[in-house]
Motif scaffolding. Structure first.
Motif, PDB file in Angstrom:
ATOM      1  N   GLY A   1       0.837  -1.201   0.000  1.00 23.77           N
ATOM      2  CA  GLY A   1       0.000   0.000   0.000  1.00 23.77           C
ATOM      3  C   GLY A   1       0.865   1.243   0.000  1.00 23.77           C
TER       4      GLY A   1
ATOM      5  N   PRO B   1      -0.401   7.410   2.473  1.00 24.81           N
ATOM      6  CA  PRO B   1       0.541   8.145   3.330  1.00 24.81           C
ATOM      7  C   PRO B   1       1.304   7.251   4.302  1.00 24.81           C
ATOM      8  CG  PRO B   1      -1.733   8.931   3.627  1.00 24.81           C
ATOM      9  CD  PRO B   1      -1.747   7.973   2.480  1.00 24.81           C
ATOM     10  N   SER B   2       0.666   6.192   4.829  1.00 22.21           N
ATOM     11  CA  SER B   2       1.400   5.356   5.790  1.00 22.21           C
ATOM     12  C   SER B   2       2.434   4.491   5.088  1.00 22.21           C
ATOM     13  CB  SER B   2       0.445   4.499   6.634  1.00 22.21           C
ATOM     14  OG  SER B   2      -0.364   3.709   5.818  1.00 22.21           O
ATOM     15  N   GLY B   3       2.070   3.907   3.938  1.00 19.90           N
ATOM     16  CA  GLY B   3       3.022   3.060   3.222  1.00 19.90           C
ATOM     17  C   GLY B   3       4.215   3.856   2.718  1.00 19.90           C
TER      18      GLY B   3
ATOM     19  N   ASP C   1      -2.987   0.335  -6.945  1.00 22.74           N
ATOM     20  CA  ASP C   1      -3.572   1.411  -7.754  1.00 22.74           C
ATOM     21  C   ASP C   1      -2.531   2.505  -7.969  1.00 22.74           C
ATOM     22  OD1 ASP C   1      -5.213   3.206  -8.952  1.00 22.74           O
ATOM     23  OD2 ASP C   1      -6.828   3.120  -7.499  1.00 22.74           O
TER      24      ASP C   1
ATOM     25  N   GLY D   1      -0.380   7.443  -3.184  1.00 26.15           N
ATOM     26  CA  GLY D   1      -1.152   8.524  -2.549  1.00 26.15           C
ATOM     27  C   GLY D   1      -2.405   8.009  -1.873  1.00 26.15           C
TER      28      GLY D   1
ATOM     29  N   LYS E   1      -5.879   7.334  -0.420  1.00 26.58           N
ATOM     30  CA  LYS E   1      -7.089   8.149  -0.237  1.00 26.58           C
ATOM     31  C   LYS E   1      -6.825   9.652  -0.382  1.00 26.58           C
ATOM     32  CE  LYS E   1     -10.282   5.076   1.086  1.00 26.58           C
ATOM     33  NZ  LYS E   1      -9.430   3.910   0.841  1.00 26.58           N
TER      34      LYS E   1
ATOM     35  N   ILE F   1      -9.255  13.829  -1.226  1.00 27.42           N
ATOM     36  CA  ILE F   1      -9.434  14.880  -0.212  1.00 27.42           C
ATOM     37  C   ILE F   1      -9.350  16.252  -0.885  1.00 27.42           C
ATOM     38  CG2 ILE F   1      -8.650  15.804   1.986  1.00 27.42           C
ATOM     39  CD1 ILE F   1      -7.437  13.111   2.633  1.00 27.42           C
TER      40      ILE F   1
ATOM     41  N   ASN G   1      -5.553  19.809   8.126  1.00 30.19           N
ATOM     42  CA  ASN G   1      -4.959  19.345   9.381  1.00 30.19           C
ATOM     43  C   ASN G   1      -3.625  18.627   9.176  1.00 30.19           C
ATOM     44  OD1 ASN G   1      -6.017  17.167   8.097  1.00 30.19           O
ATOM     45  ND2 ASN G   1      -7.133  16.338   9.838  1.00 30.19           N
TER      46      ASN G   1
ATOM     47  N   THR H   1      -2.763  -1.104   3.925  1.00 33.63           N
ATOM     48  CA  THR H   1      -3.748  -1.147   2.838  1.00 33.63           C
ATOM     49  C   THR H   1      -5.004  -0.322   3.131  1.00 33.63           C
ATOM     50  OG1 THR H   1      -4.359  -3.293   3.761  1.00 33.63           O
ATOM     51  CG2 THR H   1      -3.025  -3.313   1.774  1.00 33.63           C
TER      52      THR H   1
ATOM     53  N   VAL I   1      -8.531   1.316   4.209  1.00 32.47           N
ATOM     54  CA  VAL I   1      -9.925   0.886   4.353  1.00 32.47           C
ATOM     55  C   VAL I   1     -10.638   1.009   3.010  1.00 32.47           C
ATOM     56  CG1 VAL I   1     -10.116   1.496   6.800  1.00 32.47           C
ATOM     57  CG2 VAL I   1     -10.597   3.219   5.072  1.00 32.47           C
TER      58      VAL I   1
ATOM     59  N   TRP J   1     -18.441  12.080  -1.050  1.00 25.14           N
ATOM     60  CA  TRP J   1     -17.195  12.800  -1.307  1.00 25.14           C
ATOM     61  C   TRP J   1     -16.902  13.022  -2.782  1.00 25.14           C
ATOM     62  CZ3 TRP J   1     -13.761   9.844  -4.016  1.00 25.14           C
ATOM     63  CH2 TRP J   1     -13.791   8.460  -3.850  1.00 25.14           C
TER      64      TRP J   1
ATOM     65  N   THR K   1     -15.089  17.167   5.484  1.00 27.31           N
ATOM     66  CA  THR K   1     -14.185  17.513   4.373  1.00 27.31           C
ATOM     67  C   THR K   1     -14.984  18.071   3.201  1.00 27.31           C
ATOM     68  OG1 THR K   1     -12.778  15.671   5.028  1.00 27.31           O
ATOM     69  CG2 THR K   1     -12.349  16.631   2.878  1.00 27.31           C
TER      70      THR K   1
ATOM     71  N   ALA L   1       0.079  -0.630   9.652  1.00 35.00           N
ATOM     72  CA  ALA L   1       0.175   0.829   9.818  1.00 35.00           C
ATOM     73  C   ALA L   1      -1.018   1.520   9.177  1.00 35.00           C
ATOM     74  CB  ALA L   1       1.469   1.326   9.174  1.00 35.00           C
TER      75      ALA L   1
HETATM   76  C1  LIG Z   1     -13.267  11.647   1.588  1.00 38.14           C
HETATM   77  C2  LIG Z   1     -12.182  11.575   2.607  1.00 38.14           C
HETATM   78  C3  LIG Z   1     -11.735  12.720   3.203  1.00 38.14           C
HETATM   79  C4  LIG Z   1     -10.703  12.674   4.144  1.00 38.14           C
HETATM   80  N1  LIG Z   1     -10.270  13.849   4.688  1.00 38.14           N
HETATM   81  C5  LIG Z   1      -9.218  13.837   5.545  1.00 38.14           C
HETATM   82  C6  LIG Z   1      -8.695  15.048   6.067  1.00 38.14           C
HETATM   83  O1  LIG Z   1      -9.153  16.142   5.752  1.00 38.14           O
HETATM   84  N2  LIG Z   1      -7.644  14.968   6.926  1.00 38.14           N
HETATM   85  C7  LIG Z   1      -7.089  13.776   7.313  1.00 38.14           C
HETATM   86  O2  LIG Z   1      -6.125  13.789   8.094  1.00 38.14           O
HETATM   87  N3  LIG Z   1      -7.563  12.624   6.821  1.00 38.14           N
HETATM   88  C8  LIG Z   1      -8.615  12.607   5.957  1.00 38.14           C
HETATM   89  N4  LIG Z   1      -9.101  11.416   5.463  1.00 38.14           N
HETATM   90  C9  LIG Z   1      -8.486  10.165   5.940  1.00 38.14           C
HETATM   91  C10 LIG Z   1      -7.148   9.888   5.244  1.00 38.14           C
HETATM   92  O3  LIG Z   1      -7.340   9.900   3.864  1.00 38.14           O
HETATM   93  C11 LIG Z   1      -6.634   8.531   5.707  1.00 38.14           C
HETATM   94  O4  LIG Z   1      -6.508   8.523   7.128  1.00 38.14           O
HETATM   95  C12 LIG Z   1      -5.263   8.202   5.116  1.00 38.14           C
HETATM   96  O5  LIG Z   1      -5.269   8.287   3.700  1.00 38.14           O
HETATM   97  C13 LIG Z   1      -4.869   6.787   5.523  1.00 38.14           C
HETATM   98  O6  LIG Z   1      -3.679   6.446   4.927  1.00 38.14           O
HETATM   99  P1  LIG Z   1      -3.297   4.909   4.706  1.00 38.14           P
HETATM  100  O7  LIG Z   1      -1.955   4.942   4.064  1.00 38.14           O
HETATM  101  O8  LIG Z   1      -3.486   4.141   5.950  1.00 38.14           O
HETATM  102  O9  LIG Z   1      -4.397   4.326   3.687  1.00 38.14           O
HETATM  103  P2  LIG Z   1      -4.832   4.788   2.238  1.00 38.14           P
HETATM  104  O10 LIG Z   1      -4.630   6.218   2.007  1.00 38.14           O
HETATM  105  O11 LIG Z   1      -6.210   4.226   2.087  1.00 38.14           O
HETATM  106  O12 LIG Z   1      -3.841   3.991   1.264  1.00 38.14           O
HETATM  107  C14 LIG Z   1      -3.907   2.590   1.139  1.00 38.14           C
HETATM  108  C15 LIG Z   1      -3.213   2.185  -0.153  1.00 38.14           C
HETATM  109  O13 LIG Z   1      -3.156   0.770  -0.203  1.00 38.14           O
HETATM  110  C16 LIG Z   1      -3.502   0.323  -1.512  1.00 38.14           C
HETATM  111  N5  LIG Z   1      -4.038  -1.031  -1.363  1.00 38.14           N
HETATM  112  C17 LIG Z   1      -5.193  -1.396  -0.754  1.00 38.14           C
HETATM  113  N6  LIG Z   1      -5.356  -2.730  -0.797  1.00 38.14           N
HETATM  114  C18 LIG Z   1      -4.263  -3.208  -1.448  1.00 38.14           C
HETATM  115  C19 LIG Z   1      -3.832  -4.535  -1.782  1.00 38.14           C
HETATM  116  N7  LIG Z   1      -4.548  -5.608  -1.447  1.00 38.14           N
HETATM  117  N8  LIG Z   1      -2.657  -4.685  -2.447  1.00 38.14           N
HETATM  118  C20 LIG Z   1      -1.899  -3.596  -2.780  1.00 38.14           C
HETATM  119  N9  LIG Z   1      -2.265  -2.326  -2.474  1.00 38.14           N
HETATM  120  C21 LIG Z   1      -3.423  -2.136  -1.816  1.00 38.14           C
HETATM  121  C22 LIG Z   1      -4.531   1.337  -1.990  1.00 38.14           C
HETATM  122  O14 LIG Z   1      -4.621   1.345  -3.417  1.00 38.14           O
HETATM  123  C23 LIG Z   1      -3.975   2.634  -1.415  1.00 38.14           C
HETATM  124  O15 LIG Z   1      -3.085   3.269  -2.300  1.00 38.14           O
HETATM  125  C24 LIG Z   1     -10.129  11.426   4.519  1.00 38.14           C
HETATM  126  C25 LIG Z   1     -10.582  10.242   3.910  1.00 38.14           C
HETATM  127  C26 LIG Z   1     -11.594  10.317   2.957  1.00 38.14           C
HETATM  128  C27 LIG Z   1     -12.087   9.028   2.310  1.00 38.14           C
END
Ligand SMILES: Cc1cc2nc3c(=O)[nH]c(=O)nc-3n(C[C@H](O)[C@H](O)[C@H](O)COP(=O)(O)OP(=O)(O)OC[C@H]3O[C@@H](n4cnc5c(N)ncnc54)[C@H](O)[C@@H]3O)c2cc1C
Length: 302
Positions: A13, A16-18, A38, A41, A43, A47, A52, A116, A118, A141, A163, A268
């Motif tokens: 994934g 931001p965490s990956g 995919d 970046g 989710k 946004i 924040n 990965t 949600v 959204w 948002t 993460a």
């Molecule tokens: C509409 C919306 C508005 C938001 N607004 C804010 C905000 O204003 N401020 C804020 O702090 N947070 C906001 N968030 C939350 C924020 O986007 C998430 O907390 C953050 O993106 C989480 O990061 P992550 O890396 O854990 O997951 P994600 O950003 O979800 O990234 C996960 C990645 O893993 C990949 N992946 C998933 N499954 C697989 C698989 N099986 N194999 C390979 N790759 C895979 C996906 O393609 C994706 O690129 C918002 C979320 C949404 C949906």
């Protein structure tokens, strides 16, 4: 560049965490591969208004672009590589961890960080909604205010509501938000916005009308009183379910707490729990997942 099975750290994934995990691993001279289904970046791409996250970012796509540039730079310096693929299963062993991809490839490393995130809930997934299987409702959204017609109902009080309102400060449409008890703590951040009417509900029966593009809603409020509506615009703001992989340990709610995993597997970002789903907490937990393993001697730089 090393082949993927010779890696120290596999990151699944590139949200931001990956990306934070990969940048941290590369900075420790660990051979690093990122597997992304995919685009870099995650989710962040949805946004529209970001207020924040330190660093003067005003939208998620801006930050996503910067993260993609970070990974590009690391790739060009031969310190990290990206594999396009969909991971399905993870396993931990004494000497390694393994990742299986949908196309049958198996990658192994000393440590796997699963980030990965949600995936969106559909109405039939929510326990407070009765709806036909496979029914989908357009997500809030993604909705352009110009497309809102008539009285607008929103299913659920998840955070994208705030948002969306910030992204469209000039939209004057009133959003009638059907809010189950589980969303009460999330709705507080929009309580002061006079474009939002909160309807506390305990159950909703949802069905498409036979003719036309309207919806029938039968709503039961928290006092047990029932009302029926036919609505033109209905939007999905139900929230998410964890997008974990087979082989991860999970809690009853489906999330994957880091402390429950094999020592060679770290979780993460959003996948950890329903709380703390924010960009900066995702980044912090991604970096920490790698550092914690580094200092616990799970990772042995070659
Ligand atoms: C509409 C919306 C508005 C938001 N607004 C804010 C905000 O204003 N401020 C804020 O702090 N947070 C906001 N968030 C939350 C924020 O986007 C998430 O907390 C953050 O993106 C989480 O990061 P992550 O890396 O854990 O997951 P994600 O950003 O979800 O990234 C996960 C990645 O893993 C990949 N992946 C998933 N499954 C697989 C698989 N099986 N194999 C390979 N790759 C895979 C996906 O393609 C994706 O690129 C918002 C979320 C949404 C949906």
């Amino acid at each position: 560049m090393n082949t993927p099975h010779e890696m120290d750290v596999l990151v699944v994934g590139a949200g931001p965490s990956g990306v934070a995990a990969a940048v941290m691993a590369a900075s420790l001279n660990l051979r690093t591969v990122v597997v992304e289904a995919d685009s870099v970046g995650g989710k962040l791409h949805v946004i529209g208004a970001l207020e924040n996250v330190p660093g003067n970012w005003s939208t998620g796509p801006q930050l996503a672009e910067a993260l993609a540039a970070d990974l590009d730079r690391l790739q060009q310096a031969d310190r990290c590589s990206i594999v396009q693929g969909h991971a399905t299963r993870v396993s931990g062993y004494d000497d390694r961890a393994e990742l299986v991809l949908e196309d049958g490839r198996v990658l192994s490393a000393q440590l796997i960080v699963v980030a990965t995130g949600v995936a969106a809930l559909a109405p039939p997934d929510a326990d407070w909604i009765s709806a036909p299987a496979r029914m989908s409702v357009p997500p809030l959204w993604r909705t352009n205010p110009a497309d809102l017609a008539g009285r607008t109902y929103v299913l659920g009080g998840d955070r994208p509501l705030g948002t969306w309102l910030r992204t469209h400060p000039n939209c004057s449409t009133t959003l009638h938000v059907l809010c189950p008890p589980a969303d009460d703590y999330k709705i507080a951040e929009v309580a002061g916005d006079d474009r939002v009417r909160i309807a506390p509900v305990s159950h909703v029966v949802l069905s498409p009308m036979t003719y036309g593009d309207e919806w029938s809603l039968q709503v039961k409020d928290r006092q047990g009183e029932r009302k029926s509506y036919v609505v033109k615009t209905l939007l999905n703001n139900l929230g998410n379910k964890p997008a974990g992989l087979e082989g991860l340990a999970s809690s009853e709610d489906g999330y994957c707490p880091p402390g429950k995993q094999h020592p060679r597997i770290r979780v993460a970002g959003d996948l950890r729990s329903a709380q703390f789903q924010r960009v900066t907490t995702a980044q912090g937990s991604g970096a920490e997942a790698v550092l914690a393993s580094y200092y616990a001697s799970v990772l042995k730089p070659c």
